[in-house]
Design a protein around this motif. Structure first.
Motif, PDB file in Angstrom:
ATOM      1  N   SER A 187     -12.722   1.495  -1.814  1.00 16.40           N
ATOM      2  CA  SER A 187     -13.425   2.718  -2.032  1.00 16.40           C
ATOM      3  C   SER A 187     -12.349   3.963  -1.458  1.00 16.40           C
ATOM      4  N   PHE A 188     -11.288   3.346  -0.601  1.00 17.13           N
ATOM      5  CA  PHE A 188     -10.349   4.361  -0.238  1.00 17.13           C
ATOM      6  C   PHE A 188      -8.929   4.065  -1.118  1.00 17.13           C
ATOM      7  N   LYS A 189      -8.543   5.362  -1.615  1.00 18.26           N
ATOM      8  CA  LYS A 189      -7.254   5.248  -2.421  1.00 18.26           C
ATOM      9  C   LYS A 189      -5.996   6.166  -1.823  1.00 18.26           C
ATOM     10  N   GLY A 190      -6.376   6.399  -0.346  1.00 20.32           N
ATOM     11  CA  GLY A 190      -5.284   7.179   0.234  1.00 20.32           C
ATOM     12  C   GLY A 190      -4.188   6.276   0.787  1.00 20.32           C
ATOM     13  N   ARG A 191      -3.583   6.743   1.925  1.00 17.65           N
ATOM     14  CA  ARG A 191      -2.632   5.857   2.512  1.00 17.65           C
ATOM     15  C   ARG A 191      -2.980   5.804   3.937  1.00 17.65           C
ATOM     16  N   TYR A 192      -2.366   4.702   4.787  1.00 18.53           N
ATOM     17  CA  TYR A 192      -2.959   4.342   6.076  1.00 18.53           C
ATOM     18  C   TYR A 192      -1.971   4.717   7.223  1.00 18.53           C
ATOM     19  N   HIS A 193      -2.313   4.531   8.261  1.00 20.56           N
ATOM     20  CA  HIS A 193      -1.418   4.604   9.539  1.00 20.56           C
ATOM     21  C   HIS A 193      -2.135   3.873  10.614  1.00 20.56           C
ATOM     22  N   VAL A 194      -1.349   2.724  11.014  1.00 18.84           N
ATOM     23  CA  VAL A 194      -2.008   1.993  11.967  1.00 18.84           C
ATOM     24  C   VAL A 194      -1.537   2.466  13.502  1.00 18.84           C
ATOM     25  N   LEU A 195      -2.385   2.568  14.652  1.00 23.82           N
ATOM     26  CA  LEU A 195      -2.086   3.028  15.723  1.00 23.82           C
ATOM     27  C   LEU A 195      -1.377   1.721  16.440  1.00 23.82           C
ATOM     28  N   GLY A 196      -2.300   0.832  16.491  1.00 26.52           N
ATOM     29  CA  GLY A 196      -1.656  -0.379  17.238  1.00 26.52           C
ATOM     30  C   GLY A 196      -2.327  -0.574  18.397  1.00 26.52           C
ATOM     31  N   GLY A 197      -3.614   0.098  18.654  1.00 25.10           N
ATOM     32  CA  GLY A 197      -4.541  -0.113  19.627  1.00 25.10           C
ATOM     33  C   GLY A 197      -5.178   1.017  19.875  1.00 25.10           C
TER      34      GLY A 197
ATOM     35  N   ARG B 129      -1.381   5.748  -5.153  1.00 33.83           N
ATOM     36  CA  ARG B 129      -2.046   6.265  -3.749  1.00 33.83           C
ATOM     37  C   ARG B 129      -2.011   7.509  -3.716  1.00 33.83           C
ATOM     38  N   ASP B 130      -3.058   8.114  -3.129  1.00 37.23           N
ATOM     39  CA  ASP B 130      -3.078   9.804  -2.790  1.00 37.23           C
ATOM     40  C   ASP B 130      -2.279   9.806  -1.362  1.00 37.23           C
ATOM     41  N   ALA B 131      -1.323  10.419  -1.708  1.00 36.06           N
ATOM     42  CA  ALA B 131      -0.249  10.834  -0.351  1.00 36.06           C
ATOM     43  C   ALA B 131      -0.925  12.037   0.339  1.00 36.06           C
ATOM     44  N   ALA B 132      -1.966  12.524  -0.088  1.00 34.94           N
ATOM     45  CA  ALA B 132      -2.249  13.875   0.569  1.00 34.94           C
ATOM     46  C   ALA B 132      -3.539  13.235   1.764  1.00 34.94           C
ATOM     47  N   VAL B 133      -3.750  12.153   1.633  1.00 34.10           N
ATOM     48  CA  VAL B 133      -4.783  11.817   2.780  1.00 34.10           C
ATOM     49  C   VAL B 133      -4.387  10.360   3.601  1.00 34.10           C
ATOM     50  N   LEU B 134      -4.484  10.518   4.793  1.00 32.32           N
ATOM     51  CA  LEU B 134      -3.879   9.553   5.688  1.00 32.32           C
ATOM     52  C   LEU B 134      -5.323   8.988   6.448  1.00 32.32           C
ATOM     53  N   CYS B 135      -5.559   7.649   6.609  1.00 29.20           N
ATOM     54  CA  CYS B 135      -6.641   7.325   7.137  1.00 29.20           C
ATOM     55  C   CYS B 135      -5.883   6.615   8.492  1.00 29.20           C
TER      56      CYS B 135
ATOM     57  N   ASP C  74      -8.361  -3.528  10.629  1.00 28.74           N
ATOM     58  CA  ASP C  74      -9.296  -2.492  10.295  1.00 28.74           C
ATOM     59  C   ASP C  74      -8.924  -1.893   9.012  1.00 28.74           C
ATOM     60  N   LEU C  75      -7.647  -1.933   8.751  1.00 31.16           N
ATOM     61  CA  LEU C  75      -6.753  -1.482   7.417  1.00 31.16           C
ATOM     62  C   LEU C  75      -7.405  -2.508   6.182  1.00 31.16           C
ATOM     63  N   TRP C  76      -7.280  -3.626   6.631  1.00 28.99           N
ATOM     64  CA  TRP C  76      -7.928  -4.838   5.721  1.00 28.99           C
ATOM     65  C   TRP C  76      -9.315  -4.673   5.327  1.00 28.99           C
TER      66      TRP C  76
ATOM     67  N   VAL D 206       0.885  -1.156   0.020  1.00 31.68           N
ATOM     68  CA  VAL D 206      -0.143  -0.004   0.031  1.00 31.68           C
ATOM     69  C   VAL D 206       0.842   1.350   0.003  1.00 31.68           C
ATOM     70  N   CYS D 207       1.802   1.371   0.905  1.00 32.96           N
ATOM     71  CA  CYS D 207       2.700   2.513   0.859  1.00 32.96           C
ATOM     72  C   CYS D 207       3.617   2.717  -0.344  1.00 32.96           C
ATOM     73  N   ALA D 208       3.949   1.468  -1.146  1.00 35.29           N
ATOM     74  CA  ALA D 208       4.562   1.512  -2.135  1.00 35.29           C
ATOM     75  C   ALA D 208       4.094   1.753  -3.512  1.00 35.29           C
TER      76      ALA D 208
END
Length: 197
Positions: free
Chosen positions: A98-108, A76-82, A89-91, A70-72
């Motif tokens: 429907s989401f074409k941006g990038r993700y960030h996993v908090l880990g809890g 992907r739209d680098a302007a939007v972080l989910c 939840d990412l999966w 996903v990051c590579a």
């Protein structure tokens, strides 16, 4: 009653989410009865996953490469972080397509009862990513639980120092939901988040 090897298999299966002691015994029996077609291939798949899968150093996703696929992905739209709580939840969001941006996993999530504070989550990494000039929006896709909402408020306060728009997923009546079957909290959220028709 069982050999130590069977007991050990049952104990490990019982640690999986959704499997209690009885379900773990049934699963172990099923695996052992289908040793050649299921148990052997499962053991091989587990060993391969343990060897090959790693955590993405950018977003926290699980993949066989780092950065993850996903990051590579240059599309992907680098302007939007989910922002999500866990990889699952990412999966789930990825399954929608429907989401074409990038993700960030908090880990809890933050939880005083479980002793989880801000330093235990990947909030510092999120702030570093949100400060990048290409990032313009951070979507908080956290669960609608007390812990999820507490975490969302904390993260929103911390993101105030960044030049980004902070939004969150809509809450309320699900598509296909019947009002009579919804809980009071969901109905209240739906009423507060109403919009013109």
């Amino acid at each position: 009653m069982h050999s130590p090897e069977i007991d050990r298999l049952i104990q490990y299966l019982g640690r999986l989410p959704g499997l209690g002691p009885r379900s773990a015994r049934r699963a172990a029996l099923h695996l052992l009865k289908r040793r050649d077609s299921l148990l052997g291939p499962l053991a091989d798949a587990l060993a391969e996953a343990a060897e090959a899968v790693r955590t993405c150093s950018v977003c926290g996703n699980l993949d066989t490469r780092d950065p993850c696929s996903v990051c590579a992905d240059p599309g992907r739209d680098a302007a939007v972080l989910c922002v999500v709580e866990e990889v699952g939840d990412l999966w789930a969001l990825e399954r929608t397509g429907s989401f074409k941006g990038r993700y960030h996993v908090l880990g809890g999530t933050l939880s005083a009862l479980e002793g989880v504070g801000p330093e235990d989550l990947n909030i510092a990494g999120l702030l570093n990513r949100a400060r990048r000039p290409e990032v313009t929006e951070v979507i908080l896709a956290l669960n609608a639980t007390v812990e999820g909402q507490t975490t969302a408020h904390y993260v929103t306060d911390r993101l105030a120092e960044c030049d980004v728009t902070v939004s969150r997923l809509a809450h309320g009546v699900p598509v296909g939901g019947e009002l009579g079957y919804l809980d009071d909290g969901t109905l209240t959220a739906a009423l507060k988040a109403r919009r013109p028709f």
